[in-house]
Design a protein around this motif. Structure first.
Motif, PDB file in Angstrom:
ATOM      1  N   GLN A 160      12.822  -6.308   5.369  1.00 39.08           N
ATOM      2  CA  GLN A 160      14.396  -6.884   5.869  1.00 39.08           C
ATOM      3  C   GLN A 160      14.116  -8.223   5.966  1.00 39.08           C
ATOM      4  O   GLN A 160      13.119  -9.044   6.424  1.00 39.08           O
ATOM      5  N   PHE A 161      15.172  -8.976   5.803  1.00 38.38           N
ATOM      6  CA  PHE A 161      15.422 -10.274   5.899  1.00 38.38           C
ATOM      7  C   PHE A 161      14.331 -11.234   5.177  1.00 38.38           C
ATOM      8  O   PHE A 161      13.801 -12.282   5.727  1.00 38.38           O
ATOM      9  N   CYS A 162      13.961 -10.863   4.101  1.00 34.63           N
ATOM     10  CA  CYS A 162      12.945 -11.461   3.180  1.00 34.63           C
ATOM     11  C   CYS A 162      13.629 -12.319   2.226  1.00 34.63           C
ATOM     12  O   CYS A 162      14.640 -11.982   1.600  1.00 34.63           O
ATOM     13  N   TYR A 163      12.982 -13.336   1.733  1.00 32.39           N
ATOM     14  CA  TYR A 163      13.268 -14.254   0.617  1.00 32.39           C
ATOM     15  C   TYR A 163      12.331 -14.461  -0.268  1.00 32.39           C
ATOM     16  O   TYR A 163      10.991 -14.940   0.191  1.00 32.39           O
ATOM     17  N   SER A 164      12.406 -14.629  -1.530  1.00 33.57           N
ATOM     18  CA  SER A 164      11.532 -14.822  -2.511  1.00 33.57           C
ATOM     19  C   SER A 164      12.110 -15.860  -3.665  1.00 33.57           C
ATOM     20  O   SER A 164      13.199 -15.823  -4.162  1.00 33.57           O
ATOM     21  N   ASP A 165      11.327 -16.799  -3.739  1.00 34.33           N
ATOM     22  CA  ASP A 165      11.588 -17.840  -5.148  1.00 34.33           C
ATOM     23  C   ASP A 165      10.249 -18.163  -5.759  1.00 34.33           C
ATOM     24  O   ASP A 165       9.279 -17.751  -5.370  1.00 34.33           O
ATOM     25  N   GLY A 166      10.419 -18.995  -6.722  1.00 31.66           N
ATOM     26  CA  GLY A 166       9.221 -19.395  -7.658  1.00 31.66           C
ATOM     27  C   GLY A 166       9.457 -18.476  -8.908  1.00 31.66           C
ATOM     28  O   GLY A 166      10.205 -17.736  -9.110  1.00 31.66           O
ATOM     29  N   GLN A 167       8.381 -18.548  -9.791  1.00 36.81           N
ATOM     30  CA  GLN A 167       8.153 -18.029 -11.024  1.00 36.81           C
ATOM     31  C   GLN A 167       7.341 -16.892 -10.944  1.00 36.81           C
ATOM     32  O   GLN A 167       6.269 -16.986 -10.360  1.00 36.81           O
ATOM     33  N   ILE A 168       7.889 -15.629 -11.519  1.00 40.48           N
ATOM     34  CA  ILE A 168       6.905 -14.564 -11.633  1.00 40.48           C
ATOM     35  C   ILE A 168       6.666 -14.015 -13.105  1.00 40.48           C
ATOM     36  O   ILE A 168       7.769 -13.717 -13.583  1.00 40.48           O
ATOM     37  N   SER A 213       0.954  -1.100   0.011  1.00 40.99           N
ATOM     38  CA  SER A 213       0.043   0.031   0.070  1.00 40.99           C
ATOM     39  C   SER A 213       0.890   1.174   0.154  1.00 40.99           C
ATOM     40  O   SER A 213       1.906   1.244   0.525  1.00 40.99           O
ATOM     41  N   LYS A 214       0.299   2.451  -0.318  1.00 42.81           N
ATOM     42  CA  LYS A 214       1.156   3.544  -0.664  1.00 42.81           C
ATOM     43  C   LYS A 214       0.643   4.537   0.538  1.00 42.81           C
ATOM     44  O   LYS A 214       1.137   5.604   0.693  1.00 42.81           O
ATOM     45  N   THR A 215      -0.225   4.076   1.582  1.00 42.46           N
ATOM     46  CA  THR A 215      -0.729   5.123   2.197  1.00 42.46           C
ATOM     47  C   THR A 215      -0.715   4.696   3.845  1.00 42.46           C
ATOM     48  O   THR A 215      -1.258   4.928   4.694  1.00 42.46           O
ATOM     49  N   ILE A 216       0.353   3.617   4.147  1.00 41.76           N
ATOM     50  CA  ILE A 216       0.570   2.903   5.239  1.00 41.76           C
ATOM     51  C   ILE A 216       1.935   2.791   5.738  1.00 41.76           C
ATOM     52  O   ILE A 216       2.644   2.857   4.702  1.00 41.76           O
ATOM     53  N   ASN A 217       2.464   2.701   6.529  1.00 44.09           N
ATOM     54  CA  ASN A 217       3.736   2.136   7.247  1.00 44.09           C
ATOM     55  C   ASN A 217       3.658   0.901   7.054  1.00 44.09           C
ATOM     56  O   ASN A 217       3.132  -0.006   7.714  1.00 44.09           O
ATOM     57  N   LEU A 218       4.636   0.268   6.040  1.00 48.87           N
ATOM     58  CA  LEU A 218       4.507  -1.514   6.042  1.00 48.87           C
ATOM     59  C   LEU A 218       5.925  -1.762   6.411  1.00 48.87           C
ATOM     60  O   LEU A 218       6.861  -1.657   5.954  1.00 48.87           O
ATOM     61  N   PHE A 219       5.892  -2.741   7.595  1.00 43.60           N
ATOM     62  CA  PHE A 219       7.182  -3.290   8.037  1.00 43.60           C
ATOM     63  C   PHE A 219       7.019  -4.672   7.985  1.00 43.60           C
ATOM     64  O   PHE A 219       6.084  -5.366   8.382  1.00 43.60           O
ATOM     65  N   MET A 220       7.889  -5.235   7.203  1.00 44.32           N
ATOM     66  CA  MET A 220       8.118  -6.673   6.734  1.00 44.32           C
ATOM     67  C   MET A 220       9.485  -7.205   7.373  1.00 44.32           C
ATOM     68  O   MET A 220      10.459  -6.804   6.922  1.00 44.32           O
ATOM     69  N   ASP A 221       9.305  -8.587   8.102  1.00 42.72           N
ATOM     70  CA  ASP A 221      10.574  -8.935   8.512  1.00 42.72           C
ATOM     71  C   ASP A 221      10.334 -10.520   8.478  1.00 42.72           C
ATOM     72  O   ASP A 221       9.358 -11.101   8.819  1.00 42.72           O
ATOM     73  N   ASN A 222      11.582 -11.052   7.885  1.00 41.77           N
ATOM     74  CA  ASN A 222      11.777 -12.330   7.896  1.00 41.77           C
ATOM     75  C   ASN A 222      10.452 -13.471   7.390  1.00 41.77           C
ATOM     76  O   ASN A 222       9.738 -14.196   7.914  1.00 41.77           O
ATOM     77  N   CYS A 223      10.241 -12.768   6.159  1.00 40.12           N
ATOM     78  CA  CYS A 223       8.995 -13.466   5.412  1.00 40.12           C
ATOM     79  C   CYS A 223       9.595 -14.138   4.278  1.00 40.12           C
ATOM     80  O   CYS A 223      10.567 -13.654   3.573  1.00 40.12           O
ATOM     81  N   ILE A 224       8.735 -15.222   3.929  1.00 41.60           N
ATOM     82  CA  ILE A 224       9.320 -16.214   2.648  1.00 41.60           C
ATOM     83  C   ILE A 224       8.243 -16.457   1.898  1.00 41.60           C
ATOM     84  O   ILE A 224       7.014 -16.619   2.034  1.00 41.60           O
ATOM     85  N   ASN A 225       8.321 -16.133   0.410  1.00 40.92           N
ATOM     86  CA  ASN A 225       7.582 -16.560  -0.578  1.00 40.92           C
ATOM     87  C   ASN A 225       7.965 -17.740  -1.501  1.00 40.92           C
ATOM     88  O   ASN A 225       9.106 -17.271  -2.330  1.00 40.92           O
ATOM     89  N   ASN A 226       7.150 -18.749  -1.469  1.00 37.08           N
ATOM     90  CA  ASN A 226       7.704 -19.769  -2.265  1.00 37.08           C
ATOM     91  C   ASN A 226       6.600 -20.016  -3.556  1.00 37.08           C
ATOM     92  O   ASN A 226       6.647 -20.910  -4.316  1.00 37.08           O
ATOM     93  N   GLY A 227       5.875 -19.242  -3.562  1.00 38.73           N
ATOM     94  CA  GLY A 227       4.720 -19.315  -4.695  1.00 38.73           C
ATOM     95  C   GLY A 227       4.979 -18.650  -5.985  1.00 38.73           C
ATOM     96  O   GLY A 227       5.769 -17.691  -6.033  1.00 38.73           O
ATOM     97  N   ASP A 228       4.596 -19.194  -7.015  1.00 41.85           N
ATOM     98  CA  ASP A 228       4.476 -18.379  -8.224  1.00 41.85           C
ATOM     99  C   ASP A 228       3.323 -17.223  -8.471  1.00 41.85           C
ATOM    100  O   ASP A 228       2.345 -17.362  -7.856  1.00 41.85           O
ATOM    101  N   ILE A 229       3.876 -16.374  -9.182  1.00 42.19           N
ATOM    102  CA  ILE A 229       2.774 -15.112  -9.499  1.00 42.19           C
ATOM    103  C   ILE A 229       2.582 -15.103 -11.057  1.00 42.19           C
ATOM    104  O   ILE A 229       3.796 -14.813 -11.765  1.00 42.19           O
ATOM    105  N   ILE A 230       1.413 -15.438 -11.571  1.00 43.83           N
ATOM    106  CA  ILE A 230       1.456 -15.421 -12.950  1.00 43.83           C
ATOM    107  C   ILE A 230       0.292 -14.298 -13.359  1.00 43.83           C
ATOM    108  O   ILE A 230      -0.788 -14.728 -13.009  1.00 43.83           O
ATOM    109  N   VAL A 231       0.613 -13.473 -14.194  1.00 41.77           N
ATOM    110  CA  VAL A 231      -0.360 -12.500 -14.776  1.00 41.77           C
ATOM    111  C   VAL A 231      -0.496 -12.680 -16.123  1.00 41.77           C
ATOM    112  O   VAL A 231       0.442 -12.538 -16.727  1.00 41.77           O
ATOM    113  N   GLU A 232      -1.671 -13.008 -16.564  1.00 44.37           N
ATOM    114  CA  GLU A 232      -2.023 -12.805 -18.034  1.00 44.37           C
ATOM    115  C   GLU A 232      -2.450 -11.860 -18.355  1.00 44.37           C
ATOM    116  O   GLU A 232      -3.467 -11.005 -18.079  1.00 44.37           O
TER     117      GLU A 232
END
Length: 398
Positions: A283-291, A236-255
């Motif tokens: 911080q300390f975030c990791y992303s894998d998978g197909q986008i 979001s562009k209207t809040i303070n977003l703090f993300m720490d130690n998160c992992i994404n292993n999912g694919d994101i496919i946009v047609e």
């Protein structure tokens, strides 16, 4: 069809705890006769009050379906309602709950745990699901967070596999019907800050120790405007977003079709967050998978904040792709590593090991200076501190 529909209770004004639901399960609130109020559907409760905390509740229904394409009989319009695998619209906190279902099917404001969330905290929850099908505003844990301050901690989504280990489900499907704007994430769909009270400085969301294993698939080939998608949250562009130690292993496919993408209808896609704007830090975030999409960053699509010590190992395919961040706007990216495989689509495609566009913007939102970083060689990290300082381009030899 009713205003509040739940597997245990319609509306809970007190604590709900130690509930277990198993076996065959179907809740259908497709034609809720509602006007001027929400229709809320949840696996345990349709809605809860502030006192209605939900703890230690489990739904184990691999063939269970919650269907809530809500319909207003007074206006013949489908409205923005709330549906959650656990609670449709919670105000009380949720802790230590497990949801296993086959499908959630609804219009928008849908989450594996909570659809439209007014709770302060959602913690220690897991969702295992084959499909969440919706028009947008959807998250694997929470669809939309309606709080000035909220915490999502130690939550996880899981896909579905057969006995041989082959993936047979675990997808968020954003339908193409022109009614939504995407806003989809593997953990949190979006924070609806414009509906909460207070200045942007007072609105803060903390997402920590969360892991997404659901794929997000958005079809926007016809008359559909996709704002942002993220492996953890659309942002979001209207809040303070703090993300720490998160992992994404999912694919994101946009047609999408390339012509509409170049006109700007496709906004930002990130392995962790579509948007990292306003104040905050990833911080300390990791992303894998197909986008696959248009404007893609391995960690964030666009960032005006701090991104530090994040790793991207995605396979990225799109019109504009970058290993860490696609667009940096008065932001800072430091101590990050990208081993992403990049593939540009189209004659004007751009790709970069770390960052594609770096720009300085004044207080009126006007561009002061801009850099295009297109490198296929050694990764480039862009660092910018202060409104009027030049961007420093630093080469890192990993």
């Amino acid at each position: 069809g009713e205003q509040f529909v739940g597997g245990i209770v319609g509306y809970a004004d007190g604590p709900v705890s130690d509930c277990d639901i198993s076996g065959s399960y179907l809740l259908d609130n497709t034609h809720a006769p509602v006007k001027d109020y929400e229709a809320c559907l949840g696996g345990v409760a349709g809605a809860t009050s502030k006192r209605g905390t939900v703890t230690n509740c489990n739904i184990r229904c691999p063939e269970g379906i919650l269907k809530g394409v809500f319909y207003d009989k007074f206006t013949d319009d489908i409205g923005s309602k709330a549906m959650g695998g656990l609670v449709g619209r919670p105000e009380g906190d949720i802790d230590n709950c497990y949801v296993e279902l086959k499908k959630l099917d609804g219009y928008r404001d849908i989450g594996g745990i909570a659809g439209r969330c007014y709770a302060d905290k959602v913690t220690n929850c897991t969702v295992k699901i084959e499909t969440i099908e919706t028009d947008g505003y959807v998250g694997g844990i929470i669809g939309v967070m309606y709080k000035n301050e909220g915490i999502i901690k130690n939550c996880k989504t899981l896909g579905v596999f057969d006995d041989a280990g082959n993936r047979i489900g675990g997808e968020i499907l954003v339908r193409n019907n022109g009614n939504g704007k995407g806003y989809s994430g593997g953990i949190l769909g979006v924070h609806s800050a414009h509906l909460t009270v207070g200045s942007a400085d007072s609105k803060t969301i903390y997402i920590s120790d969360c892991e997404n294993n659901l794929n997000v698939h958005a079809d926007m080939r016809y008359n559909y405007t996709l704002d942002s998608l993220g492996g953890i949250t659309s942002g979001s562009k209207t809040i303070n977003l703090f993300m720490d130690n998160c992992i994404n292993n999912g694919d994101i496919i946009v047609e999408y079709d390339l012509e509409s993408a170049t006109s700007g209808s496709v906004k930002y896609i990130g392995g962790i967050a579509g948007k990292n704007e306003s104040q905050g830090k990833i911080q300390f975030c990791y992303s894998d998978g197909q986008i696959d999409g248009a404007n893609i960053g391995g960690i964030a699509g666009i960032s005006t904040n701090i991104i530090d010590q994040c790793y991207s190992m995605n396979t990225l395919t799109g019109r504009s792709v970058a290993g860490i961040v696609n667009q940096v706007l008065n932001g800072e990216v430091s101590n990050c590593y990208s081993g992403a495989f990049l593939m540009g689509i189209g004659e004007d495609s751009t790709k970069a090991g770390m960052v594609i566009n770096v720009a300085l913007v004044d207080e009126q939102g006007q561009f002061v200076e801009s850099y295009m970083l297109r490198t296929a060689g050694k990764p480039v990290i862009a660092v910018q501190k202060g409104m009027n300082e030049l961007v420093k381009k630093i080469d890192y030899d990993f």
